[in-house]
Design a protein around this motif. Structure first.
Motif, short mmCIF file in Angstrom:
data_model
loop_
_atom_site.label_atom_id
_atom_site.label_comp_id
_atom_site.label_asym_id
_atom_site.label_seq_id
_atom_site.Cartn_x
_atom_site.Cartn_y
_atom_site.Cartn_z
N LEU A 1 0.82 -1.20 0.00
CA LEU A 1 0.00 0.00 0.00
C LEU A 1 0.86 1.26 0.00
O LEU A 1 0.49 2.27 -0.61
N GLU A 2 2.00 1.18 0.70
CA GLU A 2 2.92 2.32 0.66
C GLU A 2 3.46 2.54 -0.75
O GLU A 2 3.63 3.69 -1.21
N GLU A 3 3.78 1.43 -1.45
CA GLU A 3 4.25 1.54 -2.82
C GLU A 3 3.19 2.22 -3.69
O GLU A 3 3.51 3.01 -4.58
N ILE A 4 1.91 1.88 -3.46
CA ILE A 4 0.84 2.49 -4.25
C ILE A 4 0.74 3.98 -3.97
O ILE A 4 0.54 4.79 -4.89
N THR A 5 0.88 4.36 -2.70
CA THR A 5 0.76 5.79 -2.37
C THR A 5 1.93 6.61 -2.89
O THR A 5 1.81 7.84 -3.05
N LEU A 6 3.08 5.97 -3.16
CA LEU A 6 4.28 6.72 -3.58
C LEU A 6 4.43 6.81 -5.09
O LEU A 6 5.41 7.40 -5.57
N ASP B 1 2.69 7.41 -9.14
CA ASP B 1 1.61 7.93 -9.96
C ASP B 1 1.39 7.11 -11.21
O ASP B 1 0.49 7.41 -12.01
N ASP B 2 2.21 6.06 -11.37
CA ASP B 2 2.12 5.20 -12.55
C ASP B 2 0.95 4.24 -12.38
O ASP B 2 0.91 3.45 -11.42
N LEU B 3 -0.04 4.33 -13.28
CA LEU B 3 -1.24 3.51 -13.17
C LEU B 3 -0.92 2.03 -13.28
O LEU B 3 -1.50 1.20 -12.56
N ASP B 4 0.01 1.67 -14.16
CA ASP B 4 0.38 0.26 -14.30
C ASP B 4 1.01 -0.27 -13.02
O ASP B 4 0.73 -1.40 -12.59
N THR B 5 1.86 0.56 -12.40
CA THR B 5 2.48 0.14 -11.13
C THR B 5 1.42 -0.01 -10.04
O THR B 5 1.46 -0.94 -9.23
#
Length: 444
Positions: free
Chosen positions: A225-230, A232-236
């Motif tokens: 979840l931290e990776e998602i918050t950091l 802006d790449d939609l694929d990531t």
């Protein structure tokens, strides 16, 4: 209750003493009176015989001659026809015991004895009976007190045991009292205490296992979840979200397994699964944590291995070993797969300082930890491994090498006698042989 037991026992004894004591007094009084009368009758008969003998032989019959033949406490009167009465002794006053006999020569002999002698003897007898009755009462009281204590003290003790159980102290006391009924109650209480203790232990163990096993997937999920918050790449974001959903499924599996094991620890859900998939999953989950720590985690060895077990449980065991290396180890962590006999083996090693010698033999025990951790991770991991027929061992202490042994073929059991199949026995033999060849004996 103690007072009631003493009073009831004393009442029974008093009734017995009253019934038998009064009867004994009556019998003894009559016996003494009859005995005294018989003595006086015998004395009168003997004295009449003496007088007859002297009269037949024309010997003198006088008070001086007969005085020696009569006891000093008795009075005798001899009446001979044609002569004055002869009196020997002092005639008693009051109540007397009297006996009269007639001789062959027409004489009449009367013997009297004061009844005070009988009264004194009856008094002595009553005193003896009263003393015995008093001793019987004292003995009855002592016996009643002892018996009351023997019965009431265990009841008090059993009440305290039950109160301890109710207050949350389930330690059995193993006390017995020599009374079958009370010992039966004590057995039941001890059995209940042991069952309660096992239930409390199981609940505490479930809480500890849950806190430890849920911590790892929750930590991995939080990292995703931290990776998602950091980013802006939609694929990531999609990729990390997919991994997070996988971790949520794993978390659900962990919860279900904990609940299942809490109900029936022997319940297993072993299946044949792809070991590479589980290892790959763990590498993906733990790489971010290792990158943050400036370390690496890699895998090597034989590929395309299939093993028998519960995939979620195997993932938990590997996660515990990987997390253990992250917290306590150093350098690169390597997962190596190999085959030995009928076993698939996953080894986890790192370049850290290893397991202290004083912890080597106890590393799989609960609450044993070298560096301020919970001390239950490896114990839980070994339980998970053994639940589906596997085994977790420490093959080497420095550098640390931990090995998870998994069977490569399903284990079948005969439905009648429960014996393992030949393949399962051979697999365990191979696993035990491998463990015996290793240089260590436990894990951290």
């Amino acid at each position: 209750m103690r007072r009631r037991l003493i009073n009831s026992t004393l009442a029974v004894v008093l009734v017995v003493i009253a019934v038998f004591g009064v009867s004994l007094v009556i019998v003894e009084t009559r016996t003494i009176s009859n005995s005294a009368q018989e003595r006086v009758d015998s004395e009168a008969l003997r004295l009449a015989g003496i007088v007859d003998s002297r009269l037949l032989s024309d010997e003198r019959v006088s008070g001086e001659v007969l005085r020696k033949q009569v006891d000093t406490d008795r009075y005798a009167r001899i009446e001979i026809p044609g002569r004055a009465p002869i009196e020997v002794g002092t005639r008693p006053t009051g109540d007397v015991i009297r006996a009269t006999r007639d001789g062959e020569e027409g004489e009449k002999v009367t013997v009297e004895e004061p009844r005070t002698a009988v009264t004194q003897e009856v008094g002595r007898t009553l005193l003896i009976i009263g003393g015995v009755a008093l001793l019987a009462i004292v003995a009855a009281v002592l016996l009643a007190v002892r018996q009351a204590n023997r019965l009431t003290s265990p009841l008090t003790d059993l009440a305290e045991t039950a109160e301890r159980l109710g207050s949350g102290d389930p330690r059995p006391r193993h006390r017995r009292y020599g009374v079958p009924e009370l010992d039966r109650v004590a057995d039941v209480l001890d059995g209940s205490a042991e069952r309660i203790a096992r239930m409390l232990t199981a609940e505490r163990r479930l809480a500890a296992d849950a806190s430890h096993q849920l911590r790892t997937p929750l930590t991995a999920l939080s990292m995703r979840l931290e990776e998602i918050t950091l980013t802006d790449d939609l694929d990531t974001v999609k990729e990390e979200a997919t991994v997070a959903l996988t971790q949520v499924e794993r978390l659900t599996d962990v919860v279900e397994r904990l609940l299942t094991n809490s109900r029936d620890p022997s319940t297993g859900s072993a299946v044949t699964f792809d070991l590479d998939e589980v290892i790959k999953q763990q590498l993906e989950e733990w790489r971010p944590a290792y990158r943050s720590a400036g370390r690496a985690i890699v895998s090597s060895g034989k590929r395309h291995l299939h093993a028998v077990g519960t995939p979620g449980a195997v993932a938990q065991v590997l996660a515990a070993l990987i997390e253990n290396s992250l917290m306590h180890g150093g350098g690169t962590v390597a997962l190596r797969t190999r085959v030995t006999g009928n076993q698939a083996v996953v080894e986890v090693t790192d370049s850290g300082p290893g397991v202290p010698a004083d912890l080597g033999a106890r590393i799989f025990e609960r609450a044993i930890s070298g560096r301020n951790s919970t001390g239950i991770g490896l114990a839980v991991a070994r339980d998970l491994a053994e639940a589906d027929g596997g085994r977790l061992e420490m093959l080497q202490g420095k550098p640390p090498v931990f090995a998870l042994f998994l069977s490569r073929t399903p284990s079948y059991r005969d439905g009648k006698d429960g014996r393992d199949s030949k393949e399962s026995r051979d697999g365990r033999d191979g696993m035990n042989h491998e463990a015996s060849d290793a240089s260590g004996g436990t894990v951290r």
